[in-house]
Design a protein around this motif. Structure first.
Motif, PDB file in Angstrom:
ATOM      1  N   ASP A 306      11.057   4.329   2.711  1.00 48.27           N
ATOM      2  CA  ASP A 306      11.674   5.637   2.536  1.00 48.27           C
ATOM      3  C   ASP A 306      11.661   5.999   1.059  1.00 48.27           C
ATOM      4  O   ASP A 306      11.994   5.172   0.201  1.00 48.27           O
ATOM      5  N   PHE A 307      11.252   7.214   0.767  1.00 50.44           N
ATOM      6  CA  PHE A 307      11.174   7.665  -0.624  1.00 50.44           C
ATOM      7  C   PHE A 307      11.818   9.049  -0.707  1.00 50.44           C
ATOM      8  O   PHE A 307      11.344  10.001  -0.100  1.00 50.44           O
ATOM      9  N   PHE A 308      12.924   9.127  -1.449  1.00 52.89           N
ATOM     10  CA  PHE A 308      13.652  10.384  -1.554  1.00 52.89           C
ATOM     11  C   PHE A 308      13.107  11.203  -2.716  1.00 52.89           C
ATOM     12  O   PHE A 308      12.988  10.710  -3.842  1.00 52.89           O
ATOM     13  N   ALA A 309      12.754  12.447  -2.415  1.00 49.37           N
ATOM     14  CA  ALA A 309      12.119  13.311  -3.410  1.00 49.37           C
ATOM     15  C   ALA A 309      12.720  14.711  -3.345  1.00 49.37           C
ATOM     16  O   ALA A 309      13.280  15.122  -2.328  1.00 49.37           O
ATOM     17  N   ASN A 310      12.594  15.435  -4.443  1.00 42.53           N
ATOM     18  CA  ASN A 310      13.005  16.839  -4.499  1.00 42.53           C
ATOM     19  C   ASN A 310      11.873  17.694  -3.939  1.00 42.53           C
ATOM     20  O   ASN A 310      10.745  17.642  -4.441  1.00 42.53           O
ATOM     21  N   LYS A 311      12.179  18.473  -2.914  1.00 42.91           N
ATOM     22  CA  LYS A 311      11.121  19.248  -2.268  1.00 42.91           C
ATOM     23  C   LYS A 311      10.525  20.323  -3.173  1.00 42.91           C
ATOM     24  O   LYS A 311       9.434  20.836  -2.903  1.00 42.91           O
ATOM     25  N   GLU A 312      11.208  20.658  -4.280  1.00 45.79           N
ATOM     26  CA  GLU A 312      10.693  21.656  -5.214  1.00 45.79           C
ATOM     27  C   GLU A 312       9.779  21.038  -6.274  1.00 45.79           C
ATOM     28  O   GLU A 312       9.167  21.740  -7.069  1.00 45.79           O
ATOM     29  N   LYS A 386       7.491   7.142   3.218  1.00 45.36           N
ATOM     30  CA  LYS A 386       7.998   8.151   4.139  1.00 45.36           C
ATOM     31  C   LYS A 386       8.869   9.093   3.310  1.00 45.36           C
ATOM     32  O   LYS A 386       9.941   8.708   2.829  1.00 45.36           O
ATOM     33  N   ILE A 387       8.411  10.310   3.121  1.00 45.63           N
ATOM     34  CA  ILE A 387       9.071  11.258   2.237  1.00 45.63           C
ATOM     35  C   ILE A 387      10.325  11.822   2.887  1.00 45.63           C
ATOM     36  O   ILE A 387      10.303  12.297   4.026  1.00 45.63           O
ATOM     37  N   ARG A 388      11.433  11.724   2.145  1.00 49.27           N
ATOM     38  CA  ARG A 388      12.704  12.276   2.587  1.00 49.27           C
ATOM     39  C   ARG A 388      13.200  13.280   1.552  1.00 49.27           C
ATOM     40  O   ARG A 388      13.156  13.019   0.364  1.00 49.27           O
TER      41      ARG A 388
END
Length: 389
Positions: A306-312, A386-388
């Motif tokens: 799991d990889f937490f990212a800013n959607k912007e 896995k983009i979160r």
């Protein structure tokens, strides 16, 4: 004693048949190992002679692997050492399959990741001989570590990537405008001034003339800003990211690695399970623990992280972030999802075709929960995230 073959591997010069490597080769030969292979891509420099005791002044400029092999065989009879002057990546899986175990004494994270992944990929559970125990040793000043890796069974090197310290970097604005440390002046000289003066000529941090130019230029800048401490040795350390080598640390870690090799080869005692840390700053301190295998390890695991990212965030910003992310550490990534290419570094035609995606935001390219596969030409595996959002 069991005739076990051993491979010692390195890239970038300081450990293959260097400080740690010399100790390991000597220990293995004196312990009764009869068939040893050594790989090193470096040549002997005069600065090596204070701790790399298999070399003499007359050897300066010669390949470390060849000189080390000849020195050991001249001193210790009935031992065969096969040297290779080159990179570990020059050899294929068939080459590594011939050995009973592998010992690494590397100063390169990339090289460690490569050999770790290669040995994991070689494992065929129907063929027990395909599993090659990996013993990894490393030193950093008065600190060191030794570990035993059983590919696919214990945690691998990639599992512990997040334990590595973040590489020290300096903001460009600081080194360009307001330097305060001698390191700032050296970075300015090597990163900003060198390409300005020499255009397309690449700085070779192993070339004494190049290092001398960087030192002279950095010293002049330090004088302008009343900064002291710029020396030739510090210049070498900064541009090569060198941490001073301590002979006693090398000896301790090499002894630990060879002790584990002997235990694996002879089954005389249980081997390390699986990580030993050594700290010698103020006293002699060691700590042993079992590093756990990660299910989401891209090498020995089987699920995406799991990889937490800013959607912007733009894809270009995301790629820049990957190089500094502890769980990824990929410098030249190509990215794909299951149904499209996000950005490919090569070939040129595909790089050009996917380049427009760099300015797009992640939300335009990747769905929440979607997996992306990241590859690097220097690593024989892919990282799945896995983009979160």
């Amino acid at each position: 004693m069991t005739n076990v073959e051993y491979t010692h591997i390195d890239i970038n010069g300081t450990s293959g048949a260097g400080g740690l490597g010399c100790e390991i080769l000597k220990n293995l030969a004196l312990s009764g190992f009869k068939d040893i292979h050594v790989i090193d891509m470096d040549t002997i420099d005069i600065s090596n002679l204070n701790r790399q005791f298999l070399f003499r002044s007359k050897d300066v400029g010669k390949p470390k692997a060849l000189v080390a092999a000849n020195f050991i065989m001249n001193r210790i009879k009935n031992v065969k050492i096969t040297p290779y002057f080159g990179k570990i990546q020059d050899k294929d899986e068939e080459y590594y399959m011939q050995f009973g175990l592998v010992i690494c004494g590397l100063d390169s994270v990339e090289a460690r990741r490569w050999i770790n992944a290669t040995l994991v990929n070689m494992v065929d559970h129907a063929n027990p001989e395909s599993l090659k125990p990996l013993i990894d040793g490393g030193t950093e000043g008065f600190k060191g570590q030794a570990r035993v890796i059983l590919p696919t069974i214990t945690s691998c090197y990639e599992c512990s990537l997040d334990m590595l310290g973040k590489q020290i970097t300096f903001p460009i604005c600081t080194i360009a405008n307001t330097p305060r440390l001698p390191e700032h002046c050296i970075e300015w000289s090597s990163v900003l001034e060198w390409p300005k003066v020499f255009k397309d000529k690449k700085l070779d941090n192993d070339n004494p003339e190049h290092v001398q130019w960087v030192y002279n230029t950095a010293f002049q800048r330090a004088t302008e800003f009343n900064i002291s401490g710029v020396t030739y040795s510090l210049t070498q350390g900064v541009i090569k990211n060198i941490i001073p080598a301590i002979a006693s640390t090398n000896a301790i870690i090499a002894a630990s690695c060879c002790n584990e090799a002997l235990k694996i080869a002879t089954t005389c005692n249980p081997y390390l399970s699986n990580y030993m840390m050594y700290i010698g700053n103020d006293s002699v301190y060691t700590y042993t623990f079992e590093h756990q295998q990660k299910e989401d390890c891209p090498v020995c695991g089987n699920i995406a992280q799991d990889f937490f990212a800013n959607k912007e965030t733009t894809l270009e910003e995301f790629i820049d972030h990957l190089a500094d992310t502890q769980q990824v550490r990929i410098k030249t990534p190509s990215l794909r999802t299951a149904d499209k290419n996000l950005y490919l570094q090569a070939p040129p035609q595909l790089e050009e075709a996917t380049r427009p995606n760099l300015s797009k935001t992640l939300k335009e390219l990747v769905l929440d929960g979607e997996e992306i596969s990241i590859t690097d030409p220097g690593l024989p595996f892919s990282v799945k995230l896995k983009i979160r959002y």
